[in-house]
Design a protein around this motif. Sequence first.
Motif, short mmCIF file in Angstrom:
data_model
loop_
_atom_site.label_atom_id
_atom_site.label_comp_id
_atom_site.label_asym_id
_atom_site.label_seq_id
_atom_site.Cartn_x
_atom_site.Cartn_y
_atom_site.Cartn_z
N VAL A 188 0.82 -1.31 -0.04
CA VAL A 188 -0.03 -0.07 0.00
C VAL A 188 0.97 1.46 -0.03
O VAL A 188 0.50 2.25 -0.69
CB VAL A 188 -0.81 -0.19 1.17
CG1 VAL A 188 -1.57 1.38 1.43
CG2 VAL A 188 -2.05 -1.15 1.04
N LYS A 190 3.83 1.62 -1.15
CA LYS A 190 4.46 2.03 -2.68
C LYS A 190 3.37 2.36 -3.41
O LYS A 190 3.80 3.13 -4.28
CB LYS A 190 5.10 0.34 -3.00
CG LYS A 190 6.10 -0.19 -2.23
CD LYS A 190 6.61 -1.40 -3.04
CE LYS A 190 7.35 -2.30 -2.24
NZ LYS A 190 7.61 -3.73 -2.85
N GLY A 191 2.30 1.82 -3.41
CA GLY A 191 1.16 2.25 -4.16
C GLY A 191 0.97 4.15 -3.89
O GLY A 191 0.70 4.62 -4.83
N ARG A 193 3.25 6.17 -3.00
CA ARG A 193 4.33 6.89 -3.71
C ARG A 193 4.10 7.05 -5.12
O ARG A 193 4.26 8.25 -5.59
CB ARG A 193 5.81 6.27 -3.16
CG ARG A 193 6.97 6.98 -3.69
CD ARG A 193 8.24 6.27 -3.35
NE ARG A 193 8.33 5.00 -3.71
CZ ARG A 193 8.61 4.34 -4.73
NH1 ARG A 193 9.00 4.96 -5.69
NH2 ARG A 193 8.68 2.81 -4.78
N GLN A 194 3.56 5.81 -5.71
CA GLN A 194 3.65 6.11 -7.32
C GLN A 194 2.29 6.80 -7.66
O GLN A 194 2.76 7.38 -8.47
CB GLN A 194 3.78 4.77 -7.67
CG GLN A 194 5.05 4.15 -7.57
CD GLN A 194 5.02 2.38 -8.00
OE1 GLN A 194 4.58 2.35 -9.30
NE2 GLN A 194 5.56 1.75 -7.27
N PHE B 94 0.22 1.52 -11.52
CA PHE B 94 1.38 1.53 -10.70
C PHE B 94 2.65 1.14 -11.46
O PHE B 94 2.93 -0.29 -11.56
CB PHE B 94 1.20 0.79 -9.49
CG PHE B 94 0.18 1.52 -8.35
CD1 PHE B 94 0.14 2.70 -8.10
CD2 PHE B 94 -0.96 0.79 -8.48
CE1 PHE B 94 -0.96 3.22 -7.31
CE2 PHE B 94 -2.31 1.28 -8.03
CZ PHE B 94 -2.12 2.54 -7.48
N ALA B 95 3.44 1.98 -12.19
CA ALA B 95 4.25 1.42 -13.05
C ALA B 95 5.65 0.50 -12.41
O ALA B 95 5.92 -0.24 -13.17
CB ALA B 95 4.96 2.63 -13.75
N GLU B 96 6.02 0.76 -11.22
CA GLU B 96 7.11 0.41 -11.01
C GLU B 96 6.61 -1.04 -10.34
O GLU B 96 7.55 -1.98 -9.64
CB GLU B 96 7.82 1.00 -9.64
CG GLU B 96 8.45 2.46 -10.19
CD GLU B 96 8.82 3.31 -9.30
OE1 GLU B 96 9.42 2.88 -8.18
OE2 GLU B 96 8.46 4.36 -9.53
N LEU B 97 5.24 -1.51 -10.24
CA LEU B 97 5.11 -2.74 -9.53
C LEU B 97 4.81 -3.58 -10.84
O LEU B 97 4.25 -3.33 -11.81
CB LEU B 97 3.72 -2.46 -8.56
CG LEU B 97 3.76 -1.48 -7.41
CD1 LEU B 97 2.41 -1.48 -6.83
CD2 LEU B 97 4.86 -1.83 -6.46
N LEU B 105 -3.21 -4.81 -5.23
CA LEU B 105 -3.81 -3.61 -4.81
C LEU B 105 -5.29 -3.19 -4.70
O LEU B 105 -5.84 -2.76 -3.78
CB LEU B 105 -2.87 -2.28 -5.14
CG LEU B 105 -1.46 -2.14 -4.69
CD1 LEU B 105 -0.90 -0.88 -5.24
CD2 LEU B 105 -1.85 -1.87 -2.91
N GLN B 108 -7.06 -6.17 -2.56
CA GLN B 108 -6.91 -5.87 -1.04
C GLN B 108 -7.49 -4.57 -0.41
O GLN B 108 -7.69 -4.75 0.57
CB GLN B 108 -5.67 -6.19 -0.59
CG GLN B 108 -4.72 -5.13 -0.87
CD GLN B 108 -3.22 -5.36 -0.18
OE1 GLN B 108 -2.90 -6.32 0.49
NE2 GLN B 108 -2.35 -4.14 -0.14
N THR B 115 -5.22 -4.63 5.30
CA THR B 115 -4.30 -3.93 4.47
C THR B 115 -3.23 -3.51 5.47
O THR B 115 -2.16 -2.72 5.26
CB THR B 115 -4.71 -2.83 3.69
OG1 THR B 115 -5.99 -2.24 4.57
CG2 THR B 115 -5.28 -3.38 2.50
#
Lengths: 317, 256
Positions: A188, A190-191, A193-194, B94-97, B105, B108, B115
């Motif tokens: 969550v 990381k989400g 931040r992006q 989310f480009a980095e995931l 994401l 959940q 979470t």
Amino acid sequence: MKALPDWAFTAAVAFCGFAFFAIAHATGNAIWTDVASRILVYGLAAVSLDILVGYAGMVSFGHAMFLLCGGYAVGILAREGLVSGFIQWPVAMIVSGLLAALIGPLVLRTGGVYFILLTLAFSQMLFFLFTGFSRYGGDEGLQVYPRSEFIRAVDLSNPDTLFIVVLLVVCVALYAMQRLAKSPFGLVLKGCRQNEKRMQALGYQTFRYKLLAFVIAAAVCGLAGAMLANVTGFVSPEYGSWQRSGELLVMVILGGMGTLRGPLIGAIFLLMLEHVLSEQTEHWPLLLGVLLVLVAIYLPNGLRTVSVLFRRQSNVS
Amino acid sequence: MSLEKPVLSVQNVSKSFGGVQANRDVSLDVLPGEVHALIGPNGAGKTTLISMLAGEVTPNDGAIYLDGHDVTGLNAPQRAKRGIRRSFQITSVFAELTVLENATLACQALSGRATYRTWRPIAADRQLRDSSLAALDKVGIAALADRPAAALSHGEKRHLELAMALVGEPRLLLLDEPFAGMGADETSEMVERLRKIKGTTAMLLIEHDLDAVFSLADRLTVLVLGTPVATGDPDSIRSNAEVHAAYFGKKPVTPC
């Protein structure tokens, strides 16, 4: 390639720590353990900052205020006669966490540059607050005497014992944060931040997660502060100076943010460099500056990726 | 059909930014399973309206009802939990995931307290992994699960976005130009995808590709200068004189 298990990194840190300890003693350089303890403590503080900067995308320029908070928790309790580390260290974490919970709702209203500014402002306020606390030394600082007491066999005024305790605590904390990074909560963050707006559109009240991250990072940094007070035997408002916050940020960015191991590498590197260079010349920050520029240009993912320089052909992950 | 209770009901909603009136007195509704398209020239206030429905922008006036409940005062995450999901005009994954993490994401988000767990690794949750893969499978991109989202093509990212919006069977999908930037093949693939969902999920669709709009929509609302000038089925919109004047520049409509 199969990923290493979670505990591999912690185990590596523990192994290197003990190996270092053995070598230092075998070569008659037991005095190194003092520097090593300091590095570990700052490493933990930098790793806790990485939870904010690297995972949640919150660039705090006041993280050292929690070092101050944890350090003074130990110093003040010792001064008032409460010397048990079993109480002091958890209190250091709780007080730091509470402070974060208090200022979090204010600073988290903002983002980007204003978040940087507000965290800086609060750390400065705390700095000047403790400068005026004459009962606890004011700007002169406060002697931490006696050191935190655990059990009889563990005497933290002995640098060797202190090093082992610090190493073990740091390893446990590192492992816990490694877990956090791979948990649902870590994802969550990381989400957030992006793409925070996207997170909200998915149903996340992002503010709550960011506040919790802020509190956790503060508590861990408070623990680092409690250990730092024992390592130096002294706390002063300087613990929470903005330069100190800046150094923590440098460790995170230099080592490689968003990785946890990066900031630890950054802390080791920065403090070793400071230790070695400051004995040669008082102009050592100049060399540090040059180095930072080089890292920023050639290793944008931080020092932890230093191996790319030696294998240019292969792909960088 | 008119006896059905609308999923979404927008009543006299207005919004202005400073001196600029983005929406004025907008009323419309979306029936269960219906595809309701919102068309209009650039600057007609379509995206502002979607943002208000998603809860990102608060209207100055008017009310928004979801299944008869007033949701005007709820923020974006609260509305998402009640079943209003959106996709963005500019692709927002989310480009980095990885693709799977993106879906995770979305999945959940609906699981509430889980979470906040900080100890148990996400990879250990089989159920979550299965439901995330199922979400990807729904739009046919399960094979890409382990790729970083940044490595996807534009069309694949669009599908991923749709997959994320579809998790948990939303009450209402807000699609902001789902075909933007797509080639002809990708567009027709996406149209097919949406046609399959149609009937089970109500959708409010903003789109400039009129071919796609007229083939998908049950009803259309034409927005001009922030206000609806006409609402009706595709045929009646095609032949509506006012629509021609305002939107199509008085030429007869030949969906291009």
